[in-house]
Scaffold this motif. Structure first.
Motif, PDB file in Angstrom:
ATOM      1  N   SER A 115       0.811  -1.226   0.000  1.00  0.00           N
ATOM      2  CA  SER A 115       0.000   0.000   0.000  1.00  0.00           C
ATOM      3  C   SER A 115       0.839   1.268   0.000  1.00  0.00           C
ATOM      4  O   SER A 115       0.332   2.340  -0.294  1.00  0.00           O
ATOM      5  N   ARG A 116       2.115   1.169   0.350  1.00  0.00           N
ATOM      6  CA  ARG A 116       3.035   2.321   0.297  1.00  0.00           C
ATOM      7  C   ARG A 116       4.037   2.058  -0.831  1.00  0.00           C
ATOM      8  O   ARG A 116       4.893   1.188  -0.702  1.00  0.00           O
ATOM      9  N   THR A 151      -5.211   2.778  -0.449  1.00  0.00           N
ATOM     10  CA  THR A 151      -5.950   1.744   0.255  1.00  0.00           C
ATOM     11  C   THR A 151      -7.092   1.276  -0.621  1.00  0.00           C
ATOM     12  O   THR A 151      -7.589   2.031  -1.463  1.00  0.00           O
ATOM     13  N   LYS A 154     -10.544   0.377   2.746  1.00  0.00           N
ATOM     14  CA  LYS A 154     -10.388   0.349   4.190  1.00  0.00           C
ATOM     15  C   LYS A 154     -10.638   1.746   4.748  1.00  0.00           C
ATOM     16  O   LYS A 154      -9.928   2.701   4.412  1.00  0.00           O
ATOM     17  N   PRO A 189      -4.341   2.808   4.704  1.00  0.00           N
ATOM     18  CA  PRO A 189      -3.945   1.422   4.952  1.00  0.00           C
ATOM     19  C   PRO A 189      -4.199   1.051   6.413  1.00  0.00           C
ATOM     20  O   PRO A 189      -4.188   1.915   7.291  1.00  0.00           O
ATOM     21  N   GLN A 190      -4.405  -0.232   6.672  1.00  0.00           N
ATOM     22  CA  GLN A 190      -4.831  -0.668   7.998  1.00  0.00           C
ATOM     23  C   GLN A 190      -3.878  -0.235   9.099  1.00  0.00           C
ATOM     24  O   GLN A 190      -4.303   0.183  10.183  1.00  0.00           O
ATOM     25  N   GLU A 191      -2.556  -0.299   8.830  1.00  0.00           N
ATOM     26  CA  GLU A 191      -1.592   0.053   9.881  1.00  0.00           C
ATOM     27  C   GLU A 191      -1.670   1.535  10.236  1.00  0.00           C
ATOM     28  O   GLU A 191      -1.372   1.920  11.373  1.00  0.00           O
ATOM     29  N   ILE A 192      -2.052   2.378   9.290  1.00  0.00           N
ATOM     30  CA  ILE A 192      -2.228   3.810   9.572  1.00  0.00           C
ATOM     31  C   ILE A 192      -3.605   4.063  10.159  1.00  0.00           C
ATOM     32  O   ILE A 192      -3.771   4.854  11.091  1.00  0.00           O
ATOM     33  N   ASP A 194      -5.365   2.246  12.084  1.00  0.00           N
ATOM     34  CA  ASP A 194      -5.448   1.859  13.502  1.00  0.00           C
ATOM     35  C   ASP A 194      -4.940   2.952  14.437  1.00  0.00           C
ATOM     36  O   ASP A 194      -5.290   2.959  15.624  1.00  0.00           O
ATOM     37  N   THR A 195      -4.119   3.856  13.932  1.00  0.00           N
ATOM     38  CA  THR A 195      -3.534   4.902  14.792  1.00  0.00           C
ATOM     39  C   THR A 195      -4.386   6.174  14.831  1.00  0.00           C
ATOM     40  O   THR A 195      -4.101   7.073  15.611  1.00  0.00           O
TER      41      THR A 195
END
Length: 337
Positions: A115-116, A151, A154, A189-192, A194-195
């Motif tokens: 995604s990046r 993304t 998401k 993206p999911q990792e971003i 979530d923050t």
């Protein structure tokens, strides 16, 4: 007024004067001087343009073949700045004649990179070099890191929150903050994703506020995330404080069924500040002063301290009078049938 014949005569006389001036000895010498100055300038310019120089140009950058289910949360820059070195004549051709075509990045070439996506500088240099003269040296590319983040569907809804500093005039306060909308969708993206817990506005700064403020404010950027919508209409409702007093009864808490609390006085005067818009709606029933049975058992003094257990939302600077009261714990009298 001039008629057509007079205008023609005036025109011919002016033309004759100009012709006489150009054919005169002085004017011929001046024109010859200008000719040699021009020739000298051309030789000087050619000499200068034969030297090597460094300069910068901008080239448009485009991304193509983005699928419809993809949301770009951090896009490519609109252009690249390239530093080049070559002879002045070549650089002049770039500036005056040659047009640079956009550098096109195909999304499909990087779809399996995560995604990046970071575009290698070497790939950009190849695309740029095709448009440059063989003698031109490509020195730099800015920005030196070219990437985009995306993304696929998401997203989540997060509340909007105000960010900044609001200094109010004396005796004024913010009675409420209204957001329209009160929440926005954020894609990342999911990792971003979530923050992110809220969408914060760009920092606001107001001084000596004494009236309601309405502003359309852009949301603060979060790298790799995209807010929809990217702005919010914020309303700061400002009110002025007024002072009010009510008498609130003291109530016993957790007393056994056979015991009852008596206080002297039985009510406490509560003085507070409240906005004019809520002045009439706030009554003694909105306050609760309670004394627990356990606190009185552990009380070593002769008087009982009183404390507010709950106060209304719009109330500030609360004062109690008195802060301590005399009390008795009485035994309830039971009557036999």
């Amino acid at each position: 007024m001039f008629d057509k014949r007079n205008i023609r005569i005036y025109y011919l006389k002016t033309l004759e004067r100009i012709r006489s001036f150009l054919l005169s000895r002085n004017s011929r010498e001046f024109l010859i001087f200008l000719f040699f100055v021009f020739v000298s300038f051309c030789f000087w310019l050619l000499q200068v343009l034969n030297d090597d120089y460094e300069t910068e140009f901008s080239i448009p950058l485009r991304l193509k073949n983005v699928p419809s289910d993809v949301v770009l949360t951090s896009e490519l820059p609109d252009e690249l700045r390239i530093g080049v070195k070559d002879r002045g004549t070549v650089l002049a051709n770039y500036m005056l004649g040659q047009t640079f075509y956009p550098i096109v990045v195909d999304f499909k070439d990087y779809e399996d990179k995560g995604s990046r996506v970071r575009i290698p500088v070497s790939a950009l240099m190849k695309k740029i070099s095709v448009q440059l003269n063989q003698t031109t040296k490509l020195l730099t590319i800015r920005p030196d890191t070219v990437e985009f983040i995306y993304t696929k569907g998401k997203a989540k809804k997060v509340p909007v929150k105000l960010q900044g500093k609001v200094a109010l005039d004396r005796q004024y306060y913010i009675s409420d903050i209204i957001y329209s909308p009160d929440s926005v969708m954020v894609y990342a993206p999911q990792e971003i994703l979530d923050t992110i817990t809220a969408a914060y506005t760009q920092a606001l700064n107001f001084e000596d506020v004494a009236d309601t403020i309405r502003r359309r404010v852009n949301l603060a950027d979060v790298r790799g995330a995209k807010f929809i919508p990217s702005f919010d209409d914020v309303t700061l409702l400002v009110d002025i404080y007024a002072e009010k007093s009510v008498e609130v009864p003291i109530r016993g808490i957790n007393f056994p069924p056979d015991k009852v609390l008596r206080t002297f006085p039985s009510k406490v005067q509560v003085t507070f500040q409240v906005g004019l818009s809520h002045f009439k709606s706030i009554t003694s029933e909105d306050f609760f002063i309670g004394v627990t049975y356990e606190s009185l058992l552990n009380n070593k003094g002769e008087k009982c301290p009183v404390n507010l257990k709950s106060i209304p939302r719009y109330v500030n600077h609360v004062r109690l009078n008195p802060k301590e009261v005399d009390y008795l714990i009485e035994q309830r009298i039971k009557f036999n049938d």
